[in-house]
Write a protein that holds these residues in place. Structure first.
Motif, PDB file in Angstrom:
ATOM      1  N   SER A  52       0.819  -1.221   0.000  1.00 48.99           N
ATOM      2  CA  SER A  52       0.000   0.000   0.000  1.00 48.99           C
ATOM      3  C   SER A  52       0.850   1.267   0.000  1.00 48.99           C
ATOM      4  N   ALA A  53       2.106   1.173   0.413  1.00 55.70           N
ATOM      5  CA  ALA A  53       3.015   2.320   0.359  1.00 55.70           C
ATOM      6  C   ALA A  53       3.913   2.251  -0.879  1.00 55.70           C
ATOM      7  N   TYR A  54       4.265   1.041  -1.295  1.00 61.09           N
ATOM      8  CA  TYR A  54       5.123   0.876  -2.469  1.00 61.09           C
ATOM      9  C   TYR A  54       4.461   1.430  -3.726  1.00 61.09           C
ATOM     10  N   ILE A  55       3.206   1.096  -3.949  1.00 60.96           N
ATOM     11  CA  ILE A  55       2.525   1.492  -5.187  1.00 60.96           C
ATOM     12  C   ILE A  55       2.511   3.009  -5.368  1.00 60.96           C
ATOM     13  N   PRO A  56       2.008   3.797  -4.404  1.00 60.51           N
ATOM     14  CA  PRO A  56       2.023   5.244  -4.628  1.00 60.51           C
ATOM     15  C   PRO A  56       3.429   5.826  -4.671  1.00 60.51           C
ATOM     16  N   SER A  57       4.357   5.262  -3.914  1.00 53.88           N
ATOM     17  CA  SER A  57       5.736   5.763  -3.934  1.00 53.88           C
ATOM     18  C   SER A  57       6.370   5.539  -5.299  1.00 53.88           C
ATOM     19  N   ALA A  58       6.190   4.345  -5.855  1.00 53.40           N
ATOM     20  CA  ALA A  58       6.736   4.053  -7.182  1.00 53.40           C
ATOM     21  C   ALA A  58       6.068   4.925  -8.242  1.00 53.40           C
ATOM     22  N   ALA A  59       4.757   5.087  -8.147  1.00 53.82           N
ATOM     23  CA  ALA A  59       4.030   5.903  -9.130  1.00 53.82           C
ATOM     24  C   ALA A  59       4.477   7.366  -9.054  1.00 53.82           C
ATOM     25  N   MET A  60       4.614   7.899  -7.848  1.00 51.67           N
ATOM     26  CA  MET A  60       5.051   9.290  -7.709  1.00 51.67           C
ATOM     27  C   MET A  60       6.494   9.471  -8.148  1.00 51.67           C
ATOM     28  N   GLY A  61       7.313   8.467  -7.875  1.00 50.69           N
ATOM     29  CA  GLY A  61       8.699   8.527  -8.344  1.00 50.69           C
ATOM     30  C   GLY A  61       8.752   8.630  -9.862  1.00 50.69           C
ATOM     31  N   ASP A  62       7.952   7.798 -10.532  1.00 50.89           N
ATOM     32  CA  ASP A  62       7.906   7.861 -11.999  1.00 50.89           C
ATOM     33  C   ASP A  62       7.368   9.215 -12.471  1.00 50.89           C
ATOM     34  N   MET A  63       6.308   9.711 -11.834  1.00 53.71           N
ATOM     35  CA  MET A  63       5.754  11.021 -12.224  1.00 53.71           C
ATOM     36  C   MET A  63       6.799  12.126 -12.075  1.00 53.71           C
ATOM     37  N   TYR A  64       7.490  12.118 -10.937  1.00 51.15           N
ATOM     38  CA  TYR A  64       8.529  13.125 -10.712  1.00 51.15           C
ATOM     39  C   TYR A  64       9.603  13.026 -11.795  1.00 51.15           C
ATOM     40  N   GLU A  65      10.071  11.809 -12.069  1.00 47.16           N
ATOM     41  CA  GLU A  65      11.144  11.627 -13.052  1.00 47.16           C
ATOM     42  C   GLU A  65      10.730  12.135 -14.431  1.00 47.16           C
ATOM     43  N   ILE A  66       9.507  11.857 -14.832  1.00 44.72           N
ATOM     44  CA  ILE A  66       9.021  12.292 -16.137  1.00 44.72           C
ATOM     45  C   ILE A  66       8.944  13.820 -16.188  1.00 44.72           C
ATOM     46  N   GLN A  67       8.401  14.436 -15.152  1.00 48.50           N
ATOM     47  CA  GLN A  67       8.304  15.905 -15.121  1.00 48.50           C
ATOM     48  C   GLN A  67       9.685  16.561 -15.069  1.00 48.50           C
ATOM     49  N   ALA A  68      10.579  16.015 -14.252  1.00 47.51           N
ATOM     50  CA  ALA A  68      11.930  16.580 -14.156  1.00 47.51           C
ATOM     51  C   ALA A  68      12.672  16.415 -15.482  1.00 47.51           C
ATOM     52  N   ALA A  69      12.467  15.292 -16.154  1.00 48.87           N
ATOM     53  CA  ALA A  69      13.101  15.074 -17.458  1.00 48.87           C
ATOM     54  C   ALA A  69      12.594  16.082 -18.481  1.00 48.87           C
ATOM     55  N   ASP A  70      11.293  16.331 -18.476  1.00 50.25           N
ATOM     56  CA  ASP A  70      10.738  17.324 -19.404  1.00 50.25           C
ATOM     57  C   ASP A  70      11.371  18.698 -19.188  1.00 50.25           C
ATOM     58  N   ILE A  71      11.573  19.064 -17.941  1.00 50.37           N
ATOM     59  CA  ILE A  71      12.188  20.361 -17.637  1.00 50.37           C
ATOM     60  C   ILE A  71      13.630  20.385 -18.139  1.00 50.37           C
ATOM     61  N   ALA A  72      14.363  19.297 -17.920  1.00 50.03           N
ATOM     62  CA  ALA A  72      15.765  19.235 -18.370  1.00 50.03           C
ATOM     63  C   ALA A  72      15.859  19.270 -19.893  1.00 50.03           C
ATOM     64  N   ILE A  73      14.964  18.586 -20.549  1.00 46.55           N
ATOM     65  CA  ILE A  73      14.960  18.590 -22.019  1.00 46.55           C
ATOM     66  C   ILE A  73      14.753  20.011 -22.530  1.00 46.55           C
ATOM     67  N   ASP A  74      13.920  20.765 -21.835  1.00 48.93           N
ATOM     68  CA  ASP A  74      13.622  22.138 -22.236  1.00 48.93           C
ATOM     69  C   ASP A  74      14.700  23.141 -21.826  1.00 48.93           C
ATOM     70  N   LYS A  75      15.246  23.022 -20.599  1.00 50.18           N
ATOM     71  CA  LYS A  75      16.113  24.062 -20.044  1.00 50.18           C
ATOM     72  C   LYS A  75      17.610  23.820 -20.213  1.00 50.18           C
ATOM     73  N   SER A  76      18.044  22.581 -20.245  1.00 48.46           N
ATOM     74  CA  SER A  76      19.479  22.320 -20.234  1.00 48.46           C
ATOM     75  C   SER A  76      20.130  22.669 -21.570  1.00 48.46           C
ATOM     76  N   GLN A  77      21.368  23.105 -21.489  1.00 44.50           N
ATOM     77  CA  GLN A  77      22.187  23.346 -22.674  1.00 44.50           C
ATOM     78  C   GLN A  77      23.265  22.268 -22.806  1.00 44.50           C
ATOM     79  N   ASN A  78      23.259  21.304 -21.885  1.00 40.65           N
ATOM     80  CA  ASN A  78      24.261  20.245 -21.844  1.00 40.65           C
ATOM     81  C   ASN A  78      23.724  19.020 -22.588  1.00 40.65           C
ATOM     82  N   ALA A  79      24.428  18.576 -23.616  1.00 42.20           N
ATOM     83  CA  ALA A  79      23.968  17.446 -24.438  1.00 42.20           C
ATOM     84  C   ALA A  79      23.848  16.161 -23.617  1.00 42.20           C
TER      85      ALA A  79
END
Length: 189
Positions: A52-79
């Protein structure tokens, strides 16, 4: 007891960040540093031991990673940062879809979170507000902390008596790869 330990670790991280870090964004850096031990403690205790704790933690971890990746794809200048962000987005999107597909049989009636918790929202806010000069290091530091947390969560849950333990085992190699690459990029900065 666990809450006291988590608060103590978080307070120590904030104090260390405030006393050592003199960047233009010290509050964000301190917040990011405090978030890491809190996430680790949560992943190691409840998330690794209770479905009951693993499922939301894993789901939120994936959500965070996807959102953070989108920001990096947009903002970073490092290949290298952009390439890692693309890989993270693809792998965490696939992991999220795989877990969602398993839920009807593994955990019937489970409702996944639809938004990030406050801790992860704060991390996303810090990435969004990071200056161009500080963005790549802030993102890499967050990725190292988040992937260490994810490894603790998934490795800890992988030996549970649950159909989702197979999912936990299946994502560990990708998370390890992301962590190694983030550490390599940080060393090169």
């Amino acid at each position: 007891m666990i809450k006291q330990l988590m608060l103590g670790v978080a307070a120590a991280a904030v104090l260390a960040a405030c006393s050592q870090e003199r960047s233009p964004e010290p509050v964000d850096k301190a917040q990011d540093m405090a978030a890491a031990p809190v996430g680790q403690a949560s992943a190691a205790t409840m998330g690794a031991n209770m479905q009951s704790a693993y499922i939301p933690s894993a789901a939120m971890g994936d959500m965070y990673e996807i959102q953070a990746a989108d920001i990096a794809i947009d903002k970073s200048q490092n290949a290298d940062v952009k390439a890692l962000a693309e890989m993270i987005k693809a792998d965490h999107t696939a992991a999220s879809a795989a877990m969602k597909a398993m839920l009807p049989q593994a955990a019937p009636g489970t409702v996944l979170p639809t938004e990030l918790d406050q801790r992860r929202k704060g991390l996303i806010d810090n990435l969004t507000s990071a200056s161009a000069a500080n963005f790549d290091m802030a993102w890499i530091d967050q990725q190292i902390a988040a992937h260490n947390e994810a490894l603790t969560l998934h490795r800890g849950f992988s030996d549970q008596d649950s159909p989702l333990a197979a999912h936990a085992r299946s994502v560990v190699p990708k998370i390890e790869m992301h962590l190694r690459e983030a550490e390599r990029i940080k060393a090169a900065m």
